[in-house]
Design an enzyme around this catalytic site. Structure first.
Site, short mmCIF file in Angstrom:
data_model
loop_
_atom_site.label_atom_id
_atom_site.label_comp_id
_atom_site.label_asym_id
_atom_site.label_seq_id
_atom_site.Cartn_x
_atom_site.Cartn_y
_atom_site.Cartn_z
N SER A 195 1.57 -9.75 -1.08
CA SER A 195 1.26 -8.33 -0.99
C SER A 195 1.45 -7.73 0.40
O SER A 195 1.61 -6.53 0.55
CB SER A 195 -0.15 -8.07 -1.49
OG SER A 195 -1.07 -8.87 -0.76
N LYS A 203 0.81 -1.22 0.00
CA LYS A 203 0.00 0.00 0.00
C LYS A 203 0.84 1.27 0.00
O LYS A 203 0.42 2.30 -0.53
CB LYS A 203 -0.95 0.00 1.19
CG LYS A 203 -2.06 -1.05 1.12
CD LYS A 203 -3.06 -0.73 0.03
CE LYS A 203 -4.25 -1.69 0.04
NZ LYS A 203 -5.13 -1.48 -1.13
N GLU A 236 -10.01 6.00 3.02
CA GLU A 236 -10.81 4.92 3.57
C GLU A 236 -9.87 3.76 3.84
O GLU A 236 -8.78 3.72 3.28
CB GLU A 236 -11.87 4.47 2.56
CG GLU A 236 -11.36 3.51 1.46
CD GLU A 236 -10.29 4.12 0.55
OE1 GLU A 236 -10.25 5.35 0.44
OE2 GLU A 236 -9.49 3.34 -0.02
#
Lengths: 384, 242
Positions: A368, A82, A104
């Protein structure tokens, strides 16, 4: 690109349109700016820890009789891919002169990554998070607060990611002039899907270089999990139409026949949500369905428009894996490789168990994120 | 007399009550009613209307039942249907059938908060649609609006979601837009007092009132809702002498 085939667009209230236009112009300028690229590259290397390794998983490879490589985004600062996106977007917010960043979050990984980038740039940050997700990902709530972000509980709807996006959009509509909305995935109206994919594409570009170095050729197969789809879009993008088989793995939850899942691409049909035409889980009347996944990060009834396009055109195959198999893979990677994967990434890994012709294939799985945040959930569901 | 459009969410608290509200409103000198189709994710709406949508969905309200109800009444004001895009585009019978049903329910036009002008240009909308403008709408867009000749133009009078407010920002911009736009311009979002109604009515073709009526419905019992909504509208209209 505003559209990927028939998918995408900017289906948003009129009042947001000038802000999207402003964002598009700023993003296109940043894309061409050497100064922006220099600053971002510096941070990716020295702050975030890029490039991340492409690790040959010897033990796992032995078991599956294939050559399995893991793209170690779990080793990136804050523990997931991220940060690639949030460093880019918060830097863009600074370039645009915005005073406040909102976001969010589902599992909390994007929230932590936005809070981190905001702390680094000294900018105010507020993160919307479903009350249900705050409960199941408490450690990430604590991290965001420690980083100086305000975490705002969302109690509308199902109290998960979809509702957090609704609430962040409402905040943005009211504060367009000074607030930057840092969307966490390849979803939403243009330019978000393209911009987030571009910031995440570094995963795929590195993978290409690394696999050519270790294998002397492209892999046979790349596997990544898909919620909104940002890590998958990032690793797939440089390999589209290259002959490499690409598979996106969605959350099959308790089973795609049960109604308790988040398998948007395998079970949904096209519709409009959060500013784009995309595949959607919805009922007969076009109301958005409730979703379920053991991983909060995949618990979303929509998916990015580019994935919708890849699905429709067959450029990427999508499959759904159920919670049980995901949990067993969570333990398996921990035991065999000494790597605790995020539940989201465990979906991609679990696809190895479903592959038919796996023998001697060169396979890259996008790991990830790391699984520390998921310990509570996993401890509650089974004996590890 | 200036125009007045009321927003009434269908199925809140139930469709029978919506029906009696719509019939009761025929006794008032209003221009029309925007009948709201509930949606699971109303991003342009504040808490009052969000809760109404959720309650209506829990009641099992769907587009067919709403249209059945509209077919069962005769009123002299205009009926518009306000819906987010997805329930319209995924109507189970398909768009052709929806078009026929909308016509027979005497719906004059669609109000779609998540279909902006930029998308509308190339969008195959199967029914007349109104167009939204905002204080930040540019002159380039205004030319385009005129080329659509919409039933009316909905001016969103503030930055933010729907919900009652006291103030009245961006009046100058409304005046400018009104001068350039050929279709009637109605102003809405946050309109909740007779003073606001009076001021806005002088510089636009009328006002749109929503959340404050939804709040009125939420606060009254279902058999009293119609009468309460009627008195609320009379109170709001009061200031400009009807």
């Amino acid at each position: 690109m505003r559209y990927f085939g028939e998918f995408g667009g900017q289906f948003m209230p009129e009042i947001i349109m000038p802000a999207l236009e402003e964002l598009e112009q700023a993003y296109l300028r940043a894309k061409k700016s050497k100064d922006f690229a220099c600053k971002l590259d510096y941070l990716l290397e020295n702050y975030a820890g890029r490039p991340t390794p492409l690790y040959f998983a010897r033990n796992l490879s032995g078991k599956y009789k294939a050559k399995i490589y893991l793209k170690r985004e779990d080793l990136l600062h804050t523990g997931s891919h991220k940060l690639n996106n949030t460093l880019g977007q918060v830097l863009l917010a600074v370039f645009m002169g915005k005073k406040r960043v909102i976001a969010e979050t589902g599992a909390g990984q994007h929230g932590v990554a936005v809070a981190t980038a905001s702390a680094l740039f000294g900018i105010n940050c507020a993160v919307y998070m479903g009350a249900e997700d705050m409960r199941r990902q408490k450690s990430n709530v604590d991290r965001m607060r420690l980083l100086g972000a305000e975490v705002i509980p969302v109690t509308g709807g199902a109290c998960t990611l979809k509702d957090a996006i609704n609430e962040a959009l409402r905040d943005w509509i009211a504060n367009l002039n000074h607030t930057y909305y840092a969307l966490g995935s390849v979803v939403g109206p243009y330019p978000y899907p393209e911009m987030v994919r571009e910031f995440q594409k570094v995963i795929g570009l590195e993978t290409k270089k690394q696999i050519l170095k270790s294998e002397g050729r492209l892999p046979d197969h790349i596997i990544a999990c898909v919620g909104g789809g940002s890590n998958a879009a990032g690793i797939f993008a440089p390999f589209i139409d290259s002959g490499v088989k690409l598979t996106g793995v969605e959350a099959g939850g308790k089973g795609v026949g049960t109604g308790f899942h988040s398998a948007t691409l395998t079970q949904g049909r096209p519709g409009f949500l959060h500013g784009a035409k995309i595949y959607l889980l919805q009922d007969k009347w076009g109301q958005i369905s409730g979703t379920h996944s053991v991983s909060a990060g995949l618990d979303y009834p929509g998916v990015g428009p580019e994935h919708s396009f890849w699905k429709k055109t067959g450029k990427v195959k999508y499959s759904a894996i159920e919670d049980d198999l995901v949990l067993s893979m969570f333990s398996e990677l921990s035991r065999r490789e000494g790597i605790i994967p995020a539940l989201e990434s465990s979906h991609a890994l679990a696809y190895l168990k479903k592959m038919r012709s796996i023998k001697n294939k060169v396979i890259v799985v996008n790991l990830s994120g790391r699984g520390d945040k998921d310990m509570n959930i996993v401890m509650q569901t089974r004996e590890v | 007399m200036k125009g007045f459009l009321a927003y009434i969410p269908a199925g809140f608290p139930d469709l029978e009550t919506t029906r009696s509200i719509l019939l009761e409103m025929d006794t008032l000198p209003i221009t029309g009613v925007e009948v709201g189709v509930p949606f699971s994710d109303p991003v342009a709406d504040g808490p009052v209307i969000q809760r109404a949508h959720q309650a209506a969905l829990e009641q099992g309200t769907d587009l067919d039942r709403i249209l059945d109800m509209l077919c069962s009444i005769r009123v002299s004001y205009r009926i518009y249907l306000m819906s987010y895009l997805n329930p319209l585009m995924n109507y189970p019978g398909g768009r052709k059938r929806l078009r026929v049903r909308l016509k027979s329910a005497q719906v004059r036009g669609l109000i779609i908060p998540d279909l902006p002008l930029k998308e509308r240009k190339e969008f195959d909308l199967f029914y007349p649609g109104i167009i939204f403008t905002a204080p930040n709408t540019g002159d380039k867009e205004i030319k385009l609006i005129n080329s659509f000749s919409p039933p009316f133009v909905y001016y969103v009078a503030r930055y933010g979601v729907t919900g009652p407010r006291q103030d009245l920002p961006f009046l100058e911009r409304l005046k400018q837009l009104k001068a350039k736009i050929k279709a009637p311009v109605f102003a809405g979002f946050g309109i909740s007092t007779p003073e606001q109604v009076s001021v806005l009515s002088r510089i636009s073709d009328g006002v749109i009132v929503g959340s404050v009526l939804v709040k009125t419905i939420a606060e009254s019992s279902s058999h009293a809702a119609a009468e309460k909504v009627r008195s609320k509208i009379k109170y709001l209209l009061n200031d400009f002498g009807l």
